[in-house]
Design an enzyme around this catalytic site. Structure first.
Site, PDB file in Angstrom:
ATOM      1  CD  GLU A 347      -2.935  -1.364   2.205  1.00 32.59           C
ATOM      2  OE1 GLU A 347      -2.842  -0.598   3.181  1.00 32.59           O
ATOM      3  OE2 GLU A 347      -3.785  -2.275   2.130  1.00 32.59           O
ATOM      4  CD  GLU A 454      -4.658  -8.038   0.385  1.00 32.76           C
ATOM      5  OE1 GLU A 454      -5.537  -7.475   1.068  1.00 32.76           O
ATOM      6  OE2 GLU A 454      -3.442  -7.787   0.507  1.00 32.76           O
TER       7      GLU A 454
END
Ligand SMILES: *[C@@H]1O[C@H](CO)[C@@H](O)[C@H](O)[C@H]1NC(C)=O
Ligand SMILES: *[C@@H]1O[C@H](CO)[C@@H](O)[C@H](O)[C@H]1NC(C)=O
Ligand SMILES: *[C@@H]1O[C@H](CO)[C@@H](O)[C@H](O)[C@H]1NC(C)=O
Ligand SMILES: *[C@@H]1O[C@H](CO)[C@@H](O)[C@H](O)[C@H]1NC(C)=O
Ligand SMILES: *[C@@H]1O[C@H](CO)[C@@H](O)[C@H](O)[C@H]1NC(C)=O
Ligand SMILES: *[C@@H]1O[C@H](CO)[C@@H](O)[C@H](O)[C@H]1NC(C)=O
Length: 578
Positions: A347, A454
């Site tokens: 991220e 994910e």
């Protein structure tokens, strides 16, 4: 009767796949040139679709100035006409055209864009009749050449929308040419996916059986079974698996790929500074190795300040530098050569904990070190909202591409094999798979492998249906090289989108996953060889066993073979020794 194994030779014959080139399908997946900046723009996709005067051959007819901008027609030295928005004062000041959108349709948008100097991100924005602004795609536009803005929208409303363009830098002009908005029904969209799946994930394989005396073997009964799929479609896993044989069986009977949810993270392996403990991650990896399950490493660092071990937050920058060096060394060396991927700095488009504390090059430096420690493993970026949410300002395709360039241009990183991780945490709303495809096109054109890492869909009435739409869109896209769904059985604590309930019965989402696992594998096939000893199957890439029964002696023979994308089209010639 035996088979001379090395006589399974390759004849460059016949089986050329022709997936009938209806132009629509071809250009939907023709994304290789998406990020090239060209001296002259290409023609409008689909002849412009719903757009009136898409190539500005009739000046600015059909277009109006939006906001405080003024518009004019311009002509290149080569005589190509385009539109210019000038005298801009606000980001949205541009040119616009109104089109009618229909609920349930999917829209592919594209336009060739240039700015009057330097470079800036230009977005296509759809303004609904009630004033809502919807992001439909972005491009990093430059001066001196034309860049392709690709976008899309799955309309969940019926409304007239005004298509306009946004550039934060109001000082520059926005230029556009070859604008296109093409609608598709859900059925058309699905048929493009199916065509692409046939082309990208399957191969027609032709076999010829001959006897020892080289005559064709007619009437042999052949059956083919797929043993393994080449496409990684896996599932997350957590430490509950170490204590539950039911979870172990549930997992191992379905999946060959996984990512541990939290167990390799820094906050799990070093809860107290200096006290590393890999017991759980090691045991999970051991379970995976025993069951032939490949593991993505997740993650070395997480750039979110809230996701650090508690003691890390108290460190000075110098202490942090030292602790981080120890961490990357420890976890990467420990699992080097044992994983198929590393999420190196999780991220880092949304967050900058390490950049803030260690400097602008923190991420690039971590990628360099991780690559040195584990040179044969693909190093991934891993972000949310890149495909999920067009409105996200941080992780759109333009910023993602910039981050890739930044990492690869850092000294020592040039040859590194980098991967594009897209988390795929979708909301409970209708997923915008038209926008998703445009992002896969843009980032796919880098040539780097894209994984959905994910995938889940938030709790809602259409969760399983939306999951299926997302998985199909991903699997159909040639740039997508793997998918991990971040879920599992309810008993292991997967609350958002459990795949099985407390009794290990499938949930609707679990049914979708099982259905697609079965659909993306060749079912057992049987054929009888014709007069010339031929038979032919269309097979998903993967490993196969073939058994044949001799027409006269009824003796059984088995061979194994592999179907891959990259081998040339071929006929497998199998000669039987009587
Ligand atoms: C359409 O989807 C968006 C999210 O993509 C959501 O915010 C909006 O409420 C939806 N609109 C309708 C009319 O369902
Ligand atoms: C070749 O062998 C097959 C049996 O495998 C036999 O039926 C056929 O007659 C043979 N052909 C010739 C030309 O010998
Ligand atoms: C390491 O973690 C395991 C599993 O949580 C635990 O059983 C063990 O006591 C820990 N070891 C140390 C030295 O703390
Ligand atoms: C970051 O790395 C680049 C080389 O890619 C270098 O030119 C620059 O000075 C570095 N910046 C900082 C803040 O260290
Ligand atoms: C679920 O699907 C129904 C039927 O298509 C639709 O009316 C409803 O808005 C959807 N709900 C959500 C949250 O997307
Ligand atoms: C496939 O064939 C090989 C030998 O050719 C055999 O060892 C293996 O057990 C077979 N697998 C299955 C699932 O039938």
């Amino acid at each position: 009767m035996t088979i001379i194994a090395d006589q399974i030779c390759i004849l460059m014959l016949f089986c050329i796949l022709l997936y009938s080139g209806n132009g629509i399908c071809a250009s939907l997946y023709d994304y290789s040139a998406t990020t090239k900046c060209l001296a002259e723009p290409r023609r409008a996709h689909y002849g412009g679709g719903l757009i009136v005067n898409p190539e500005f051959n009739r000046g600015t007819e059909g277009w109006t100035a939006f906001g405080q901008a003024a518009i004019r027609e311009a002509t290149s030295k080569e005589g190509n006409k385009y539109i210019v928005a000038h005298s801009r004062t606000n980001p949205l000041d541009s040119f616009s055209q109104k089109v009618q959108l229909e609920k349930g349709k999917l829209y592919s948008f594209s336009a060739w864009i240039q700015v009057s100097r330097g470079s800036d991100t230009v977005a296509a924005v759809f303004k609904t009749s009630d004033g809502k602004l919807i992001d439909a795609g972005k491009v990093l536009a430059k001066h001196g050449c034309w860049s392709l803005l690709k976008g899309g929208l799955a309309a969940n409303f019926t409304s007239l929308v005004e298509i306009l363009f946004e550039s934060k830098n109001a000082e520059m002009e926005i230029w556009a040419d070859s604008v296109s908005l093409q609608p598709f029904t859900k059925e058309q969209w699905r048929s493009h996916q199916d065509k692409s799946i046939n082309k990208e994930r399957k191969r027609k394989v032709r076999f010829q059986l001959t006897s020892a005396n080289k005559t064709a073997l007619e009437g042999a009964v052949v059956s083919v079974t797929q043993i393994k799929s080449d496409f990684p479609f896996g599932c997350g896993m957590n430490n509950y698996i170490l204590t539950s044989t039911e979870y172990q069986n549930w997992f191992a009977s379905r999946f060959k790929y996984t990512t541990f949810t939290n167990q390799m993270k820094w906050y799990s392996t070093e809860k107290i500074q200096g006290e590393e403990n890999y017991t759980i991650a090691d045991a999970m990896l051991q379970f995976c190795e025993k069951n032939g399950i490949s593991v993505r490493g997740h993650n070395i660092f997480w750039d979110n300040s809230k996701q650090q071990p508690s003691w890390v937050k108290k460190l000075s920058p110098e202490e942090l530098r030292e602790a981080a060096a120890k961490r990357i060394n420890s976890v990467t060396s420990r699992y080097a050569g044992k994983l198929i991927a590393w999420d190196v700095v999780n991220e880092n488009l949304h967050f900058r904990f390490f950049e803030d504390n260690l400097g602008e090059n923190a991420s690039a430096e971590f990628y360099r070190i991780a690559h040195q420690l584990d040179p044969n493993t693909i190093m991934f970026l891993n972000e949310y909202n890149t495909i999920e949410l067009a409105a996200d300002k941080e992780s759109n395709a333009v910023n993602y591409k910039k981050k890739i360039d930044e990492i690869l241009s850092y000294p020592g990183n040039a040859g590194m094999s980098l991967g594009i991780g897209m988390q795929g945490h979708f909301s409970s709303d209708q997923p915008d798979i038209a926008y998703m495809r445009s992002v896969l096109d843009i980032l796919g054109s880098t040539g780097l492998p894209i994984w959905l890492t994910e995938v889940d869909v938030d709790i809602g009435p259409n969760q399983s249906q939306y999951l299926e739409e997302i998985l199909r869109e991903a699997y159909a896209h040639p740039a997508v090289k793997g998918i991990i769904s971040f879920s599992g059985p309810a008993i292991a604590g997967f609350k958002v989108m459990p795949l099985a309930d407390k009794d290990f019965k499938n949930t609707p989402a679990g049914d979708v996953v099982d259905k697609l696992l079965a659909e993306w594998k060749s079912r057992a096939l049987e054929a009888t060889t014709d007069m010339k000893g031929f038979f032919e199957f269309s097979l998903f890439h993967g490993d196969y066993n073939l058994t044949l029964k001799h027409p006269v002696t009824h003796a059984l023979t088995s061979i194994s073979f592999k179907v891959t994308k990259h081998r040339p089209q071929r006929t497998m010639h199998v000669q039987i020794v009587d």
